[in-house]
Structure formats: C-alpha cells, structure tokens
Design a protein around this motif. Structure first.
Motif, short mmCIF file in Angstrom:
data_model
loop_
_atom_site.label_atom_id
_atom_site.label_comp_id
_atom_site.label_asym_id
_atom_site.label_seq_id
_atom_site.Cartn_x
_atom_site.Cartn_y
_atom_site.Cartn_z
N GLN A 27 0.82 -1.10 0.14
CA GLN A 27 0.17 0.17 0.04
C GLN A 27 0.85 1.05 -0.02
OE1 GLN A 27 -2.37 0.11 3.51
NE2 GLN A 27 -4.04 1.38 2.37
N LYS A 28 0.86 1.93 -1.06
CA LYS A 28 1.73 3.08 -1.20
C LYS A 28 1.26 4.33 -0.51
CE LYS A 28 3.18 1.76 -5.82
NZ LYS A 28 3.52 2.01 -7.19
N VAL A 29 2.24 5.24 -0.16
CA VAL A 29 1.96 6.34 0.43
C VAL A 29 1.57 7.44 -0.73
CG1 VAL A 29 2.80 8.25 2.04
CG2 VAL A 29 3.79 5.84 2.14
N ASN A 30 0.53 8.38 -0.19
CA ASN A 30 -0.11 9.26 -0.99
C ASN A 30 0.73 10.42 -0.93
OD1 ASN A 30 -1.76 10.91 -2.39
ND2 ASN A 30 -3.56 11.10 -0.90
N GLN A 32 2.25 13.92 -2.77
CA GLN A 32 1.94 14.99 -3.40
C GLN A 32 2.94 16.01 -3.71
OE1 GLN A 32 -1.30 15.36 -4.63
NE2 GLN A 32 -1.51 13.23 -3.44
N SER A 44 3.90 13.79 1.72
CA SER A 44 2.73 12.81 1.87
C SER A 44 1.40 13.77 2.16
CB SER A 44 2.57 11.89 3.19
OG SER A 44 2.56 12.70 4.31
N ALA A 45 0.24 13.44 1.79
CA ALA A 45 -0.87 14.19 1.75
C ALA A 45 -1.36 14.76 3.09
CB ALA A 45 -2.09 13.45 1.05
N LYS A 46 -1.01 13.83 4.14
CA LYS A 46 -1.48 14.07 5.54
C LYS A 46 -0.40 15.14 5.92
CE LYS A 46 -2.00 11.56 9.81
NZ LYS A 46 -1.92 10.33 10.45
#
Length: 57
Positions: A27-30, A32, A44-46
C-alpha cells in the motif's frame, strides 16, 4: 526535480481471499507535490494538510 521531504515507506502485507489465498501486496503512501516559498517539494498528503492548517494564518 522536486525534493523529497517525507521518509515514509509503503506498507507490506498479504491480500486474503475468501479461500484464504495469500497474495503479496503493498500500500503506497499518497505523495503530493507542494510548493513552499517557491520550492517544489514532495510530501505525503497528510503532512501537506497539516502544513496548510498550521500556516493558514
């Protein structure tokens, strides 16, 4: 080229079917692209959301 800010890694594990077959998955990190003071960085989006919230003033 954008600088990578985050050092997060993907999650690894098994997908399980109803027959309990195990298939490897990740599961890849989002990640951006975000521009900060004219410099493009990848985070990361977070982290980007936290950054925008803290610097909204």
């Amino acid at each position: 080229m954008a600088k990578k800010v985050s050092n997060k890694k993907p999650l690894f594990g098994n997908k399980r079917s109803h027959a309990l077959n195990a298939t490897k998955m990740r599961q890849k990190v989002n990640m951006q692209k975000v521009t900060l003071n004219g410099v493009t960085v990848v985070m990361s989006a977070k982290e980007a959301k936290k950054f925008r919230k803290n610097n909204a003033e």
